[in-house]
Design a protein around this motif. Sequence first.
Motif, mmCIF file in Angstrom:
data_model
loop_
_atom_site.group_PDB
_atom_site.id
_atom_site.type_symbol
_atom_site.label_atom_id
_atom_site.label_comp_id
_atom_site.label_asym_id
_atom_site.label_seq_id
_atom_site.Cartn_x
_atom_site.Cartn_y
_atom_site.Cartn_z
ATOM 1 N N ALA A 1 -63.122 -73.264 -18.582
ATOM 2 C CA ALA A 1 -64.492 -73.479 -19.076
ATOM 3 C C ALA A 1 -65.277 -72.163 -19.055
ATOM 4 C CB ALA A 1 -65.198 -74.533 -18.229
ATOM 5 N N ILE A 2 -65.056 -71.341 -18.016
ATOM 6 C CA ILE A 2 -65.729 -70.042 -17.950
ATOM 7 C C ILE A 2 -65.236 -69.132 -19.072
ATOM 8 C CG2 ILE A 2 -66.049 -67.967 -16.537
ATOM 9 C CD1 ILE A 2 -65.916 -69.750 -14.067
ATOM 10 N N ASP A 3 -63.934 -69.199 -19.379
ATOM 11 C CA ASP A 3 -63.393 -68.422 -20.501
ATOM 12 C C ASP A 3 -64.087 -68.812 -21.808
ATOM 13 O OD1 ASP A 3 -61.663 -67.126 -18.799
ATOM 14 O OD2 ASP A 3 -59.947 -68.430 -19.248
ATOM 15 N N ASP A 4 -64.316 -70.110 -21.988
ATOM 16 C CA ASP A 4 -65.008 -70.571 -23.200
ATOM 17 C C ASP A 4 -66.423 -70.004 -23.265
ATOM 18 O OD1 ASP A 4 -62.775 -72.011 -23.883
ATOM 19 O OD2 ASP A 4 -63.525 -73.923 -23.089
ATOM 20 N N VAL A 5 -67.111 -70.025 -22.118
ATOM 21 C CA VAL A 5 -68.462 -69.462 -22.072
ATOM 22 C C VAL A 5 -68.418 -67.980 -22.420
ATOM 23 C CG1 VAL A 5 -70.424 -68.927 -20.565
ATOM 24 C CG2 VAL A 5 -69.305 -71.157 -20.403
ATOM 25 N N GLU A 6 -67.412 -67.276 -21.900
ATOM 26 C CA GLU A 6 -67.293 -65.841 -22.163
ATOM 27 C C GLU A 6 -67.149 -65.573 -23.658
ATOM 28 O OE1 GLU A 6 -64.975 -62.158 -20.061
ATOM 29 O OE2 GLU A 6 -63.794 -63.943 -20.541
ATOM 30 N N GLN A 7 -66.393 -66.404 -24.339
ATOM 31 C CA GLN A 7 -66.218 -66.222 -25.781
ATOM 32 C C GLN A 7 -67.542 -66.403 -26.525
ATOM 33 O OE1 GLN A 7 -63.083 -68.689 -27.317
ATOM 34 N NE2 GLN A 7 -61.559 -67.964 -25.829
ATOM 35 N N VAL A 8 -68.289 -67.434 -26.127
ATOM 36 C CA VAL A 8 -69.578 -67.671 -26.788
ATOM 37 C C VAL A 8 -70.533 -66.514 -26.510
ATOM 38 C CG1 VAL A 8 -71.554 -69.224 -26.979
ATOM 39 C CG2 VAL A 8 -69.274 -70.172 -26.627
ATOM 40 N N VAL A 9 -70.567 -66.043 -25.262
ATOM 41 C CA VAL A 9 -71.439 -64.924 -24.906
ATOM 42 C C VAL A 9 -71.044 -63.673 -25.688
ATOM 43 C CG1 VAL A 9 -72.098 -63.362 -23.037
ATOM 44 C CG2 VAL A 9 -72.001 -65.822 -22.619
ATOM 45 N N ARG A 10 -69.731 -63.437 -25.817
ATOM 46 C CA ARG A 10 -69.268 -62.262 -26.567
ATOM 47 C C ARG A 10 -69.700 -62.355 -28.031
ATOM 48 N NH1 ARG A 10 -64.178 -62.878 -26.042
ATOM 49 N NH2 ARG A 10 -63.999 -61.770 -24.052
ATOM 50 N N ARG A 11 -69.507 -63.537 -28.626
ATOM 51 C CA ARG A 11 -69.919 -63.711 -30.026
ATOM 52 C C ARG A 11 -71.420 -63.490 -30.180
ATOM 53 N NH1 ARG A 11 -67.023 -68.610 -30.100
ATOM 54 N NH2 ARG A 11 -69.033 -69.715 -30.216
ATOM 55 N N ALA A 12 -72.178 -64.063 -29.240
ATOM 56 C CA ALA A 12 -73.626 -63.923 -29.325
ATOM 57 C C ALA A 12 -74.041 -62.468 -29.148
ATOM 58 C CB ALA A 12 -74.299 -64.802 -28.270
ATOM 59 N N GLY A 13 -73.348 -61.735 -28.251
ATOM 60 C CA GLY A 13 -73.671 -60.327 -28.053
ATOM 61 C C GLY A 13 -73.368 -59.498 -29.288
ATOM 62 N N GLU A 14 -72.201 -59.750 -29.893
ATOM 63 C CA GLU A 14 -71.852 -59.031 -31.115
ATOM 64 C C GLU A 14 -72.824 -59.366 -32.237
ATOM 65 O OE1 GLU A 14 -67.879 -60.308 -31.728
ATOM 66 O OE2 GLU A 14 -66.995 -58.976 -30.206
ATOM 67 N N LEU A 15 -73.191 -60.648 -32.310
ATOM 68 C CA LEU A 15 -74.140 -61.062 -33.338
ATOM 69 C C LEU A 15 -75.494 -60.405 -33.126
ATOM 70 C CD1 LEU A 15 -74.801 -62.848 -35.758
ATOM 71 C CD2 LEU A 15 -75.268 -64.735 -34.167
ATOM 72 N N ARG A 16 -75.905 -60.271 -31.881
ATOM 73 C CA ARG A 16 -77.180 -59.618 -31.593
ATOM 74 C C ARG A 16 -77.169 -58.169 -32.065
ATOM 75 N NH1 ARG A 16 -79.932 -56.613 -27.701
ATOM 76 N NH2 ARG A 16 -82.135 -57.248 -27.500
ATOM 77 N N ALA A 17 -76.042 -57.484 -31.846
ATOM 78 C CA ALA A 17 -75.950 -56.088 -32.302
ATOM 79 C C ALA A 17 -76.117 -56.012 -33.818
ATOM 80 C CB ALA A 17 -74.616 -55.500 -31.874
ATOM 81 N N ARG A 18 -75.515 -56.941 -34.542
ATOM 82 C CA ARG A 18 -75.672 -56.968 -35.992
ATOM 83 C C ARG A 18 -77.096 -57.281 -36.400
ATOM 84 N NH1 ARG A 18 -71.636 -61.442 -37.267
ATOM 85 N NH2 ARG A 18 -72.554 -61.312 -39.349
ATOM 86 N N VAL A 19 -77.709 -58.205 -35.695
ATOM 87 C CA VAL A 19 -79.082 -58.580 -36.021
ATOM 88 C C VAL A 19 -80.023 -57.409 -35.783
ATOM 89 C CG1 VAL A 19 -81.017 -60.041 -35.314
ATOM 90 C CG2 VAL A 19 -78.752 -61.043 -35.654
ATOM 91 N N ILE A 20 -79.829 -56.704 -34.673
ATOM 92 C CA ILE A 20 -80.687 -55.553 -34.368
ATOM 93 C C ILE A 20 -80.557 -54.498 -35.458
ATOM 94 C CG2 ILE A 20 -80.981 -53.619 -32.776
ATOM 95 C CD1 ILE A 20 -80.334 -55.517 -30.504
#
Length: 418
Positions: free
Chosen positions: A243-262
């Motif tokens: 379950a923590i691995d799943d959270v890590e994937q979502v956090v990674r996607r959100a972080g990468e997406l934030r970089a694109r948004v910025i």
Amino acid sequence: MSWEGVDHALNRIRGEADRIALNLADLDRHVGYQLLREADLVGGTRSRWDQASVHVHRLWTVHGAFAAVIDRAVRVRANGGEDPLGELTFLLLGESVTLPLAEQPLHERGLLDPDTEHITLAEAVARMSADYEEATEVISAAETAWDALHPRLGELESMWQEVCTLSDQVELGDDQHENLREQLFRVGETVRRDPLSLVVDARVDTSSLDRLRGLLDRTRGELRDALRMRDSYTESIERLVSAIDDVEQVVRRAGELRARVIAKISSPRAIDVPDPVPGLRAAVVEMDILRSQSDWWGLGARLGQLQRSVHQAGDDAKEREENLTGLLQRRAELRGRLDAFRARSVRLGLAEHERLTELHGRAHWELWNAPCDLRAATVALSAYQRRLQELSGIEPPGSRTTPGKGASDGETDGGVSR
């Protein structure tokens, strides 16, 4: 009285006597009455039952004298006597019921004060009715309280027995749940010995039992978790790590997406994406330490807390990802609307109008510039739409326009850049 009147009055009073005797027999067999008599009452319930007991005692006393007069009247009517009509008239209408007076303190008694009083049968019935109502009011209130409280208390005691059994299975000390045991004891004492203290405004207040039920239920759940941890620690940790691995994937996607948004959007500001994963993994390591100490109770409680934390972290990361995605979707939507307005101006032959061309250029520059200011772009697009409306004399679309086949992709950077 005439003989006809005597027979009528005697039949009526015998009917009343039969009904009174039946009600008194029911009272004596009543569960609430028996419980009150046998319980070791305290507090407000004891005070109210002491008062009710006085009424019950007086009720039986009056009934005994009342019944004796009726028996005597029945014998006289059957056997006669020196003046049967006069005697029956006295028995049925006169002060024929003799009762002992309540004992008075010595300083309130006179030397020649009587120790009995005499009342009529009608007065005896009125007194018995009043005493019966006073007594049954307390008995009914206690029965109502017990009916509401005893099932709840029984459930709490069953839960406590399960807590004790689970505690033994995970090798906890006898005093681990001493506070719960004391609370259950106090609640049980109140329910059994002072139930009327929990009756407020004719309603039974079960809040103290409900709160204790919540504590017992939570403790029982933690002990069940502890037992599962003892029996299936490896499997539980594997599921938790997954379950923590799943959270890590979502956090990674959100972080990468934030970089694109910025890189693409300057306003509104992109929300932060915190990373809870290191803390969650550290908590798993701490659980391994507890396991080495065979602290199954601590592990059970920690597992539940960590599972909730993982779930909350996953939900939070997904919400942030959706928020960031929404910014890019908003830019794509505005670009599609601008393309649609531009196509409309071409159809109307207004594409080269000087003022319209200037406003289009401004909106295009705001939307294709990187990073894009969505607020400024929205203002520029609205100005272009209003000018197109004025020039065409036609009401513009009131809703957002869906990008057509030739609309620009919201993910495509192009045009002017700062």
